[in-house]
Write a protein that holds these residues in place. Sequence first.
Motif, PDB file in Angstrom:
ATOM      1  N   SER A 259      -7.537  25.398 -21.842  1.00  0.00           N
ATOM      2  CA  SER A 259      -6.931  24.254 -22.538  1.00  0.00           C
ATOM      3  C   SER A 259      -7.749  23.000 -22.281  1.00  0.00           C
ATOM      4  CB  SER A 259      -5.484  24.048 -22.070  1.00  0.00           C
ATOM      5  OG  SER A 259      -5.447  23.757 -20.684  1.00  0.00           O
ATOM      6  N   ASP A 260      -7.572  22.009 -23.183  1.00  0.00           N
ATOM      7  CA  ASP A 260      -8.220  20.712 -22.982  1.00  0.00           C
ATOM      8  C   ASP A 260      -7.193  19.687 -22.535  1.00  0.00           C
ATOM      9  OD1 ASP A 260      -6.825  19.882 -25.244  1.00  0.00           O
ATOM     10  OD2 ASP A 260      -8.535  20.051 -26.591  1.00  0.00           O
ATOM     11  N   SER A 261      -7.652  18.464 -22.292  1.00  0.00           N
ATOM     12  CA  SER A 261      -6.767  17.426 -21.746  1.00  0.00           C
ATOM     13  C   SER A 261      -5.733  16.948 -22.755  1.00  0.00           C
ATOM     14  CB  SER A 261      -7.604  16.233 -21.268  1.00  0.00           C
ATOM     15  OG  SER A 261      -8.379  15.698 -22.330  1.00  0.00           O
ATOM     16  N   CYS A 262      -5.882  17.335 -24.034  1.00  0.00           N
ATOM     17  CA  CYS A 262      -4.880  16.977 -25.038  1.00  0.00           C
ATOM     18  C   CYS A 262      -3.859  18.097 -25.242  1.00  0.00           C
ATOM     19  CB  CYS A 262      -5.566  16.643 -26.368  1.00  0.00           C
ATOM     20  SG  CYS A 262      -6.441  15.052 -26.358  1.00  0.00           S
ATOM     21  N   GLY A 263      -3.950  19.144 -24.408  1.00  0.00           N
ATOM     22  CA  GLY A 263      -2.958  20.208 -24.472  1.00  0.00           C
ATOM     23  C   GLY A 263      -3.253  21.296 -25.485  1.00  0.00           C
ATOM     24  N   ASN A 264      -4.417  21.269 -26.136  1.00  0.00           N
ATOM     25  CA  ASN A 264      -4.779  22.326 -27.080  1.00  0.00           C
ATOM     26  C   ASN A 264      -5.257  23.552 -26.309  1.00  0.00           C
ATOM     27  OD1 ASN A 264      -4.484  20.611 -29.521  1.00  0.00           O
ATOM     28  ND2 ASN A 264      -6.215  19.507 -28.629  1.00  0.00           N
ATOM     29  N   VAL A 265      -4.762  24.727 -26.671  1.00  0.00           N
ATOM     30  CA  VAL A 265      -5.059  25.961 -25.946  1.00  0.00           C
ATOM     31  C   VAL A 265      -5.842  26.914 -26.854  1.00  0.00           C
ATOM     32  CG1 VAL A 265      -4.100  27.950 -24.727  1.00  0.00           C
ATOM     33  CG2 VAL A 265      -2.983  25.709 -24.547  1.00  0.00           C
ATOM     34  N   SER A 266      -6.901  27.520 -26.281  1.00  0.00           N
ATOM     35  CA  SER A 266      -7.676  28.552 -26.986  1.00  0.00           C
ATOM     36  C   SER A 266      -7.692  29.808 -26.130  1.00  0.00           C
ATOM     37  CB  SER A 266      -9.108  28.083 -27.241  1.00  0.00           C
ATOM     38  OG  SER A 266      -9.139  26.956 -28.094  1.00  0.00           O
ATOM     39  N   LYS A 267      -7.665  30.965 -26.790  1.00  0.00           N
ATOM     40  CA  LYS A 267      -7.721  32.252 -26.098  1.00  0.00           C
ATOM     41  C   LYS A 267      -8.915  33.038 -26.613  1.00  0.00           C
ATOM     42  CE  LYS A 267      -2.712  32.651 -25.313  1.00  0.00           C
ATOM     43  NZ  LYS A 267      -2.693  32.692 -23.849  1.00  0.00           N
ATOM     44  N   PHE A 268      -9.627  33.692 -25.679  1.00  0.00           N
ATOM     45  CA  PHE A 268     -10.778  34.517 -26.002  1.00  0.00           C
ATOM     46  C   PHE A 268     -10.554  35.901 -25.385  1.00  0.00           C
ATOM     47  CE2 PHE A 268     -11.980  30.106 -25.723  1.00  0.00           C
ATOM     48  CZ  PHE A 268     -12.703  29.893 -26.881  1.00  0.00           C
ATOM     49  N   THR A 269     -10.820  36.941 -26.173  1.00  0.00           N
ATOM     50  CA  THR A 269     -10.510  38.301 -25.732  1.00  0.00           C
ATOM     51  C   THR A 269     -11.719  39.207 -25.889  1.00  0.00           C
ATOM     52  OG1 THR A 269      -8.199  38.016 -26.415  1.00  0.00           O
ATOM     53  CG2 THR A 269      -8.969  40.274 -26.048  1.00  0.00           C
ATOM     54  N   GLN A 270     -11.920  40.064 -24.893  1.00  0.00           N
ATOM     55  CA  GLN A 270     -12.920  41.122 -24.966  1.00  0.00           C
ATOM     56  C   GLN A 270     -12.236  42.440 -24.633  1.00  0.00           C
ATOM     57  OE1 GLN A 270     -16.023  41.852 -21.860  1.00  0.00           O
ATOM     58  NE2 GLN A 270     -17.471  41.477 -23.550  1.00  0.00           N
ATOM     59  N   ILE A 271     -12.407  43.429 -25.513  1.00  0.00           N
ATOM     60  CA  ILE A 271     -11.820  44.758 -25.293  1.00  0.00           C
ATOM     61  C   ILE A 271     -12.958  45.740 -25.049  1.00  0.00           C
ATOM     62  CG2 ILE A 271     -10.443  46.621 -26.285  1.00  0.00           C
ATOM     63  CD1 ILE A 271      -8.974  44.532 -27.952  1.00  0.00           C
ATOM     64  N   VAL A 272     -12.918  46.396 -23.877  1.00  0.00           N
ATOM     65  CA  VAL A 272     -13.915  47.397 -23.510  1.00  0.00           C
ATOM     66  C   VAL A 272     -13.252  48.771 -23.622  1.00  0.00           C
ATOM     67  CG1 VAL A 272     -15.529  48.193 -21.767  1.00  0.00           C
ATOM     68  CG2 VAL A 272     -14.986  45.749 -21.935  1.00  0.00           C
ATOM     69  N   ASN A 273     -13.647  49.555 -24.622  1.00  0.00           N
ATOM     70  CA  ASN A 273     -13.126  50.911 -24.821  1.00  0.00           C
ATOM     71  C   ASN A 273     -13.978  51.885 -24.014  1.00  0.00           C
ATOM     72  OD1 ASN A 273     -11.119  50.124 -26.807  1.00  0.00           O
ATOM     73  ND2 ASN A 273     -12.852  49.773 -28.184  1.00  0.00           N
ATOM     74  N   VAL A 274     -13.356  52.538 -23.018  1.00  0.00           N
ATOM     75  CA  VAL A 274     -14.095  53.336 -22.040  1.00  0.00           C
ATOM     76  C   VAL A 274     -13.850  54.822 -22.290  1.00  0.00           C
ATOM     77  CG1 VAL A 274     -14.461  53.776 -19.597  1.00  0.00           C
ATOM     78  CG2 VAL A 274     -13.867  51.461 -20.377  1.00  0.00           C
ATOM     79  N   THR A 275     -14.945  55.576 -22.317  1.00  0.00           N
ATOM     80  CA  THR A 275     -14.868  57.035 -22.380  1.00  0.00           C
ATOM     81  C   THR A 275     -15.211  57.592 -21.005  1.00  0.00           C
ATOM     82  OG1 THR A 275     -15.539  57.037 -24.702  1.00  0.00           O
ATOM     83  CG2 THR A 275     -15.776  59.099 -23.487  1.00  0.00           C
ATOM     84  N   ALA A 276     -14.322  58.412 -20.434  1.00  0.00           N
ATOM     85  CA  ALA A 276     -14.514  58.943 -19.085  1.00  0.00           C
ATOM     86  C   ALA A 276     -15.137  60.325 -19.159  1.00  0.00           C
ATOM     87  CB  ALA A 276     -13.190  58.984 -18.340  1.00  0.00           C
ATOM     88  N   SER A 277     -16.385  60.454 -19.595  1.00  0.00           N
ATOM     89  CA  SER A 277     -17.080  61.749 -19.677  1.00  0.00           C
ATOM     90  C   SER A 277     -17.953  61.931 -18.442  1.00  0.00           C
ATOM     91  CB  SER A 277     -17.938  61.808 -20.941  1.00  0.00           C
ATOM     92  OG  SER A 277     -18.930  60.802 -20.915  1.00  0.00           O
ATOM     93  N   ASN A 278     -18.201  63.183 -18.057  1.00  0.00           N
ATOM     94  CA  ASN A 278     -18.941  63.495 -16.836  1.00  0.00           C
ATOM     95  C   ASN A 278     -20.292  64.115 -17.177  1.00  0.00           C
ATOM     96  OD1 ASN A 278     -19.580  63.820 -14.173  1.00  0.00           O
ATOM     97  ND2 ASN A 278     -18.402  65.711 -13.911  1.00  0.00           N
ATOM     98  N   ASN A 279     -21.054  63.460 -18.035  1.00  0.00           N
ATOM     99  CA  ASN A 279     -22.375  63.960 -18.389  1.00  0.00           C
ATOM    100  C   ASN A 279     -23.387  63.563 -17.319  1.00  0.00           C
ATOM    101  OD1 ASN A 279     -21.448  64.988 -20.836  1.00  0.00           O
ATOM    102  ND2 ASN A 279     -21.692  62.991 -21.846  1.00  0.00           N
ATOM    103  N   ALA A 280     -24.261  64.476 -16.985  1.00  0.00           N
ATOM    104  CA  ALA A 280     -25.283  64.198 -15.977  1.00  0.00           C
ATOM    105  C   ALA A 280     -26.317  63.228 -16.544  1.00  0.00           C
ATOM    106  CB  ALA A 280     -25.960  65.489 -15.525  1.00  0.00           C
ATOM    107  N   THR A 281     -26.629  62.203 -15.762  1.00  0.00           N
ATOM    108  CA  THR A 281     -27.614  61.214 -16.169  1.00  0.00           C
ATOM    109  C   THR A 281     -28.953  61.569 -15.536  1.00  0.00           C
ATOM    110  OG1 THR A 281     -25.931  59.506 -16.309  1.00  0.00           O
ATOM    111  CG2 THR A 281     -28.225  58.772 -16.158  1.00  0.00           C
TER     112      THR A 281
END
Length: 473
Positions: A259-281
């Motif tokens: 938020s800023d000093s005038c009370g305006n609020v902004s929201k920022f979002t990041q979504i991380v979609n995770v695959t739990a696979s066990n492939n050898a690297t």
Amino acid sequence: QICEIINPINCDTATVSVTVTAPAIVANDDVFSIENCTSVGLLGSVLINDSINGNPVVASAVNISLVSGLNSNIQLDNLGNINILNGTIPGTYVLTYQICEKSNTENCDTAVITIIIKDSTAPVFASLPVQSTIQCSTTPDFAQATATDTCSSVTLTFVDATVQGSCIGSYTITRTWTATDLAGNAITASQRISVQDTNGPTTTTEFASNINVNCDAIPLKPELIFTDNCSTVSPALFTEKITNSSLNSYSIVREWSVSDSCGNVSKFTQIVNVTASNNATPIVSSACNGDSSTINIFNLLPEGTLINGTWTDVDNTGALQGNILSPFGLTLGNKVFEYRINDEMCPKSIQLTVNINDDCIVLGCGNIKVHNAFSPNGDGINEVFVIDNIENTTCYQENTVEIYNRWGVLVFETKNYNNQTNNFEGISRGRTTISQSSGLPTGTYFYILNYSAINGNGKVEIKKLDGYLYLSK
């Protein structure tokens, strides 16, 4: 002269003097006053209070003229009338006029005409814009005021007054204009602009709002930098939670609220979609079997890999103790080691292949070998005079090459010969040449190679090779 009539010779003479004086001509000062600058035309006659010998002046008996204070908007005619023309600026005008007798042009007098033109009316403003409201990111733009006056030009000035609002990005500016004419009459008018901040902060950091990754490649939380176009920014509130969890996948939702000093609020979002696979690297490295130092193979893992897993010597080399590899003495070829992390959220297997080589074992110097035939004909094959291993400056630090034709004429010489950039291409380049930089003819030539070499005692000695060289095209 007088004479007796009865005695005409009885005479006498006398002188009579007659004095003629010019009549007294008097020009008196005149004052004229105009209450309204828009009044024009005849003000009156300057002769009305002038006299000759105490009698009123008759215009036809005198010549009248202005001698100072001339003004194109003020006219004095030959009857003594003062006329004011349209456009005369308010103020006080002082003129000097002269009257002279027509019968005696040297009999003259002067007087002063004072004309006072008054202006009591203030200028008039054209309409100004009504009060407006803008965003704080917009620069206030005031209209240019205009004003007119019936009598004179107008001078415009303004003063700005700012009243701060409830926060940094909120305030009101009032611009007050003052229009003043040449007589000092003034009038004011105002325009007001209200500035407000209704927009929340933004981020200058580029980041992906939606990411699909494997569980072993989850990116770190981006460090967002926030800014506001008008106000100060409060510290961001960050939350992170896991949603949509299943056996093989889940999502990480990251949210920044700022938020800023005038009370305006902004929201920022990041979504991380995770695959739990066990492939050898797979990762690949190398080591020399002549190197007695050990290798911490944890250092070969990708950056950020957890080190709480276990290593397995897949090829049973016997050279791995925990995470320490001793390559000394191993046979040449690829050796495989596996690293496992048994993490519930992201089980991981990394296969490390280490190529065992003997690159670190120092080999002896190759022999100097002269190839005594070449064909510089442009076909790209065997184009230069080649000396094997001459470029190994570790073994052979310096050399000189001289080439002579069949008549003993030096056609090429150089120092520190190499097969790439400082070589003999069948082009004359000697101290005494047949034709500088020309192609030499087919034939048999003689070469002399002197080079330095390190003997078995580690000392430098000079060696010499010479022989015939055949050039064909």
